[in-house]
Design a protein around this motif. Structure first.
Motif, PDB file in Angstrom:
ATOM      1  N   ALA A   7       0.837  -1.200   0.000  1.00  0.00           N
ATOM      2  CA  ALA A   7       0.000   0.000   0.000  1.00  0.00           C
ATOM      3  C   ALA A   7       0.867   1.243   0.000  1.00  0.00           C
ATOM      4  O   ALA A   7       0.567   2.235  -0.668  1.00  0.00           O
ATOM      5  CB  ALA A   7      -0.915  -0.007   1.222  1.00  0.00           C
ATOM      6  N   THR A   8       1.968   1.193   0.746  1.00  0.00           N
ATOM      7  CA  THR A   8       2.869   2.340   0.780  1.00  0.00           C
ATOM      8  C   THR A   8       3.435   2.623  -0.604  1.00  0.00           C
ATOM      9  O   THR A   8       3.462   3.757  -1.070  1.00  0.00           O
ATOM     10  CB  THR A   8       4.016   2.066   1.775  1.00  0.00           C
ATOM     11  OG1 THR A   8       3.448   1.733   3.043  1.00  0.00           O
ATOM     12  CG2 THR A   8       4.909   3.285   1.938  1.00  0.00           C
TER      13      THR A   8
ATOM     14  N   CYS B  32       0.890   4.199  -3.134  1.00  0.00           N
ATOM     15  CA  CYS B  32       0.559   5.616  -2.941  1.00  0.00           C
ATOM     16  C   CYS B  32       1.782   6.508  -3.104  1.00  0.00           C
ATOM     17  O   CYS B  32       1.681   7.726  -3.074  1.00  0.00           O
ATOM     18  CB  CYS B  32      -0.068   5.822  -1.571  1.00  0.00           C
ATOM     19  SG  CYS B  32      -1.657   6.632  -1.653  1.00  0.00           S
TER      20      CYS B  32
ATOM     21  N   GLN C 193       4.266   7.224  -1.214  1.00  0.00           N
ATOM     22  CA  GLN C 193       4.598   8.118  -0.121  1.00  0.00           C
ATOM     23  C   GLN C 193       5.018   7.264   1.068  1.00  0.00           C
ATOM     24  O   GLN C 193       4.618   6.126   1.206  1.00  0.00           O
ATOM     25  CB  GLN C 193       3.427   9.017   0.258  1.00  0.00           C
ATOM     26  CG  GLN C 193       2.184   8.258   0.687  1.00  0.00           C
ATOM     27  CD  GLN C 193       1.009   9.187   0.886  1.00  0.00           C
ATOM     28  OE1 GLN C 193       0.973  10.274   0.331  1.00  0.00           O
ATOM     29  NE2 GLN C 193       0.076   8.766   1.694  1.00  0.00           N
TER      30      GLN C 193
ATOM     31  N   CYS D 212       5.221   6.078   4.978  1.00  0.00           N
ATOM     32  CA  CYS D 212       4.350   6.054   6.136  1.00  0.00           C
ATOM     33  C   CYS D 212       5.060   5.294   7.240  1.00  0.00           C
ATOM     34  O   CYS D 212       6.035   4.608   7.014  1.00  0.00           O
ATOM     35  CB  CYS D 212       3.021   5.380   5.801  1.00  0.00           C
ATOM     36  SG  CYS D 212       2.142   6.107   4.425  1.00  0.00           S
TER      37      CYS D 212
ATOM     38  N   GLU E 207      -4.652   5.938   6.999  1.00  0.00           N
ATOM     39  CA  GLU E 207      -4.247   6.284   5.635  1.00  0.00           C
ATOM     40  C   GLU E 207      -3.710   5.062   4.905  1.00  0.00           C
ATOM     41  O   GLU E 207      -3.955   4.867   3.707  1.00  0.00           O
ATOM     42  CB  GLU E 207      -3.182   7.388   5.675  1.00  0.00           C
ATOM     43  CG  GLU E 207      -3.019   8.140   4.373  1.00  0.00           C
ATOM     44  CD  GLU E 207      -4.142   9.125   4.115  1.00  0.00           C
ATOM     45  OE1 GLU E 207      -4.876   8.907   3.120  1.00  0.00           O
ATOM     46  OE2 GLU E 207      -4.315  10.073   4.878  1.00  0.00           O
ATOM     47  N   LEU E 208      -2.993   4.222   5.624  1.00  0.00           N
ATOM     48  CA  LEU E 208      -2.508   2.985   5.018  1.00  0.00           C
ATOM     49  C   LEU E 208      -3.667   2.104   4.582  1.00  0.00           C
ATOM     50  O   LEU E 208      -3.628   1.489   3.512  1.00  0.00           O
ATOM     51  CB  LEU E 208      -1.626   2.227   6.011  1.00  0.00           C
ATOM     52  CG  LEU E 208      -0.198   2.743   6.202  1.00  0.00           C
ATOM     53  CD1 LEU E 208       0.458   2.033   7.377  1.00  0.00           C
ATOM     54  CD2 LEU E 208       0.626   2.550   4.945  1.00  0.00           C
TER      55      LEU E 208
ATOM     56  N   ASN F  14      -5.096   3.397   1.394  1.00  0.00           N
ATOM     57  CA  ASN F  14      -4.255   3.214   0.211  1.00  0.00           C
ATOM     58  C   ASN F  14      -4.598   1.960  -0.581  1.00  0.00           C
ATOM     59  O   ASN F  14      -4.398   1.903  -1.799  1.00  0.00           O
ATOM     60  CB  ASN F  14      -2.779   3.157   0.615  1.00  0.00           C
ATOM     61  CG  ASN F  14      -2.265   4.495   1.097  1.00  0.00           C
ATOM     62  OD1 ASN F  14      -2.926   5.512   0.964  1.00  0.00           O
ATOM     63  ND2 ASN F  14      -1.081   4.484   1.686  1.00  0.00           N
ATOM     64  N   LYS F  15      -5.120   0.933   0.090  1.00  0.00           N
ATOM     65  CA  LYS F  15      -5.369  -0.329  -0.606  1.00  0.00           C
ATOM     66  C   LYS F  15      -6.480  -0.212  -1.645  1.00  0.00           C
ATOM     67  O   LYS F  15      -6.604  -1.072  -2.521  1.00  0.00           O
ATOM     68  CB  LYS F  15      -5.711  -1.430   0.393  1.00  0.00           C
ATOM     69  CG  LYS F  15      -7.096  -1.345   0.996  1.00  0.00           C
ATOM     70  CD  LYS F  15      -7.359  -2.510   1.946  1.00  0.00           C
ATOM     71  CE  LYS F  15      -8.760  -2.463   2.519  1.00  0.00           C
ATOM     72  NZ  LYS F  15      -9.006  -3.556   3.479  1.00  0.00           N
TER      73      LYS F  15
ATOM     74  N   TYR G 198      -6.745   2.322  -3.844  1.00  0.00           N
ATOM     75  CA  TYR G 198      -6.340   3.105  -5.010  1.00  0.00           C
ATOM     76  C   TYR G 198      -5.934   2.299  -6.238  1.00  0.00           C
ATOM     77  O   TYR G 198      -6.047   2.806  -7.369  1.00  0.00           O
ATOM     78  CB  TYR G 198      -5.269   4.121  -4.597  1.00  0.00           C
ATOM     79  CG  TYR G 198      -5.917   5.348  -3.998  1.00  0.00           C
ATOM     80  CD1 TYR G 198      -6.245   6.446  -4.771  1.00  0.00           C
ATOM     81  CD2 TYR G 198      -6.283   5.362  -2.655  1.00  0.00           C
ATOM     82  CE1 TYR G 198      -6.888   7.552  -4.225  1.00  0.00           C
ATOM     83  CE2 TYR G 198      -6.929   6.454  -2.092  1.00  0.00           C
ATOM     84  CZ  TYR G 198      -7.227   7.545  -2.886  1.00  0.00           C
ATOM     85  OH  TYR G 198      -7.890   8.625  -2.354  1.00  0.00           O
TER      86      TYR G 198
ATOM     87  N   LYS H 237       0.144  14.592  -2.182  1.00  0.00           N
ATOM     88  CA  LYS H 237      -0.960  13.622  -2.214  1.00  0.00           C
ATOM     89  C   LYS H 237      -1.670  13.613  -3.566  1.00  0.00           C
ATOM     90  O   LYS H 237      -2.818  13.179  -3.672  1.00  0.00           O
ATOM     91  CB  LYS H 237      -1.958  13.931  -1.095  1.00  0.00           C
ATOM     92  CG  LYS H 237      -1.411  13.705   0.302  1.00  0.00           C
ATOM     93  CD  LYS H 237      -2.478  13.922   1.361  1.00  0.00           C
ATOM     94  CE  LYS H 237      -1.953  13.633   2.738  1.00  0.00           C
ATOM     95  NZ  LYS H 237      -1.636  12.202   2.950  1.00  0.00           N
TER      96      LYS H 237
ATOM     97  N   LYS I 277      -4.991  11.562  -4.981  1.00  0.00           N
ATOM     98  CA  LYS I 277      -6.034  11.229  -4.011  1.00  0.00           C
ATOM     99  C   LYS I 277      -7.386  11.745  -4.534  1.00  0.00           C
ATOM    100  O   LYS I 277      -7.470  12.724  -5.267  1.00  0.00           O
ATOM    101  CB  LYS I 277      -5.728  11.876  -2.662  1.00  0.00           C
ATOM    102  CG  LYS I 277      -4.501  11.313  -1.974  1.00  0.00           C
ATOM    103  CD  LYS I 277      -4.771   9.937  -1.386  1.00  0.00           C
ATOM    104  CE  LYS I 277      -5.378  10.036  -0.012  1.00  0.00           C
ATOM    105  NZ  LYS I 277      -5.553   8.704   0.614  1.00  0.00           N
TER     106      LYS I 277
END
Length: 527
Positions: A13-14, A17, A19, A21, A44-45, A48-49, A51, A199, A202
């Protein structure tokens, strides 16, 4: 259901995205749900899944869907797409290459798990963050339901909470479209108009409004669709990019301003790339040339002065690729095109020339749009994928207004798209039917290879004529000893007629769902 997040999922997930975390240190490889909801970073993590839903595979899925229509042709005769469209295989409740029922309900479950967890365990989160997080997942749930609705005639099962294991009935189309609209209305109310540069990608208020406009077009709720466009335009954030070709050659790393992008998915080498060029590119690029644009599409690109191209016009037929509109040159690789330091040659008998059988073009063309001309390693593409762009929104607006009889405003939206394409003479129409025909051609050209054509033909009720009893057209080019070229229109389906029965306008409920849920029954046309 207890939510668990292991380290590998968090790492993926990181990366998606793009970015960095962090999570509260704990010496274990599994984190319980109390950790998942303990702070903004961890939630937020979890967000992310979702996206990858909007573009993880770049345009591969969209291009493959366009191959079920009339604008792209799979070059290998026994490709799954060719087998279906030519009637060698058929859609059934047990086999449907365009089925997404199980996919859809898996993601709906994920969405509802998140929303349930947020409501029951995320109450300590800051209100602004809570509202945004809820809005993002409502957007994704609405998107998944929209993807189901357009396949199954909006006759699907609605879940707005965790499934208790009891089978539910199929909802009516009105109920399904109401559900989608409500999710997107709430998402638009809670999402921010803009996000920080870090971001980028998003979901925003504009994305929710744009998706509502798209969904309501499919629902034939014309005013709801045009109203959503009005609300999007009132944000004063979006405009057409000045250059159609440059629009599709943007890398996330370049961080270029692009007001046409309403929602996008970015790629950054070396960690996150795609192999689109490898599978679909021309042979001398090192590509597998799996797909080619058809002459059915190419002939719809007008001349630069706005007149129609015609093979019956001697001047056009003698030099078919001269003097066409700019989007043609941005989208199509043709015989004589300059590409990657060479002049493309699609003459029969050459390495990249016309042939039936696979490995090269069966139509005389290759795609140019969506490819990176500067790319040398075809497995490391990093151009931007557009989930939604402002040109589509304008075409949605034009169609919704035309259906409401608002010809002047509909024409203005349509002509904005055409002016960006380089046309100086605006189109005119005296009735809604004329305007709708103009819009349909414009969508075919402007949105080519972006995955709209097959679904457009279905929702317009045109698939049973455009995709049934017809064939894909190609251009076979031969060269005489004196160098003179001869262009011959050929049947790229190799003598087969395409098959699209009316019942394909609503796909069957998969047999696996019928077996597990006694409360639903198969659609009448599929019994």
């Amino acid at each position: 259901m207890k939510l668990k997040y292991n380290c590998s999922i968090l790492a993926l997930a990181t990366m998606l995205c793009l970015q960095s975390c962090s999570i509260e240190p704990e010496l274990t490889d599994v984190y319980g749900e109390e950790v998942a909801w303990s702070g903004e970073t961890n939630v937020e993590l979890s967000l992310n899944k979702f996206y990858p839903l909007i573009g993880q595979s770049y345009y591969s899925a969209h291009v493959n869907q366009d191959a079920y229509a009339d604008i792209l042709k799979k070059n290998t005769p026994n490709d799954e797409v060719n087998l279906l469209i030519l009637g060698s295989s058929t859609i059934t409740p047990g086999a449907n290459p365009l089925d997404n029922w199980a996919w859809g309900y898996t993601w709906i479950r994920h969405c509802n798990e998140f929303l349930d967890g947020l409501a029951t365990k995320g109450t300590g989160l800051p209100n602004e963050f809570y509202q945004r997080a809820e809005g993002e997942v409502l957007f994704f749930r609405a998107y998944v339901y929209f993807e189901l609705a357009k396949r199954y005639g909006a006759s699907v099962i609605l879940y707005n909470d965790l499934n208790d294991g009891v089978g539910r009935n199929v909802s009516t189309p009105d109920e399904v479209w109401n559900f989608i609209a409500a999710d997107l209305d709430k998402a638009a109310a809670q999402l921010p108009p803009t996000v920080p540069a870090a971001k980028r990608g998003k979901v925003t208020k504009g994305a929710a409004l744009g998706l509502k406009a798209r969904a309501m077009l499919y629902a034939k709720r014309w005013k709801a669709s045009s109203d959503a466009v009005d609300a999007l335009q009132a944000l004063n954030l979006y405009d057409l990019h000045a250059d159609y070709k440059a629009l599709f050659n943007q890398r996330r790393s370049e961080a270029a301003e692009n007001k046409e992008s309403i929602l996008e998915f970015g790629f950054l080498a070396p960690n996150f790339t795609y192999s689109f060029d490898y599978f679909f590119g021309p042979p001398l690029d090192g590509g597998y040339a799996q797909i080619s644009p058809t002459e059915n599409l190419v002939r719809e690109y007008q001349m630069a002065d706005g007149t129609n191209f015609s093979w019956s016009n001697p001047a056009h037929a003698a030099a078919p690729y001269v003097g066409r509109e700019p989007r043609f040159y941005a989208s199509i690789l043709y015989n004589g095109a300059s590409w990657k330091g060479r002049t493309l040659e699609t003459v029969e008998g050459t390495k990249e020339g016309f042939a039936i059988g696979g490995g090269t073009t069966s139509t005389g063309y290759y795609m140019r749009k969506l490819f990176d001309e500067k790319l040398t390693d075809l497995g490391r593409g990093e151009l931007t994928f557009y989930f939604m762009r402002y040109a589509e929104v304008l075409l949605i607006q034009a169609e919704a207004l035309a259906e409401q009889g608002q010809l002047v405003a509909g024409l203005e939206a349509l002509n904005k798209v055409r002016r960006r394409a380089g046309f100086t003479q605006d189109l005119t129409a005296t009735n809604a039917g004329q305007l709708l025909n103009l819009i349909r051609r414009e969508r075919m050209v402007e949105l080519a290879f972006e995955g709209h054509r097959y679904w457009d033909l279905r929702r317009w009720g045109l698939a049973t004529t455009v995709l049934n009893g017809t064939n894909a057209v190609g251009v076979k080019i031969t060269k005489a000893t004196d160098g003179k070229l001869t262009y011959t229109l050929v049947d790229s389906d190799n003598g087969r007629s395409r098959v699209y029965p009316e019942k394909y306008n609503r796909f069957p409920i998969p047999i696996a769902e019928l077996q597990r849920n006694a409360n639903i029954e198969q659609f009448s046309e599929w019994k």
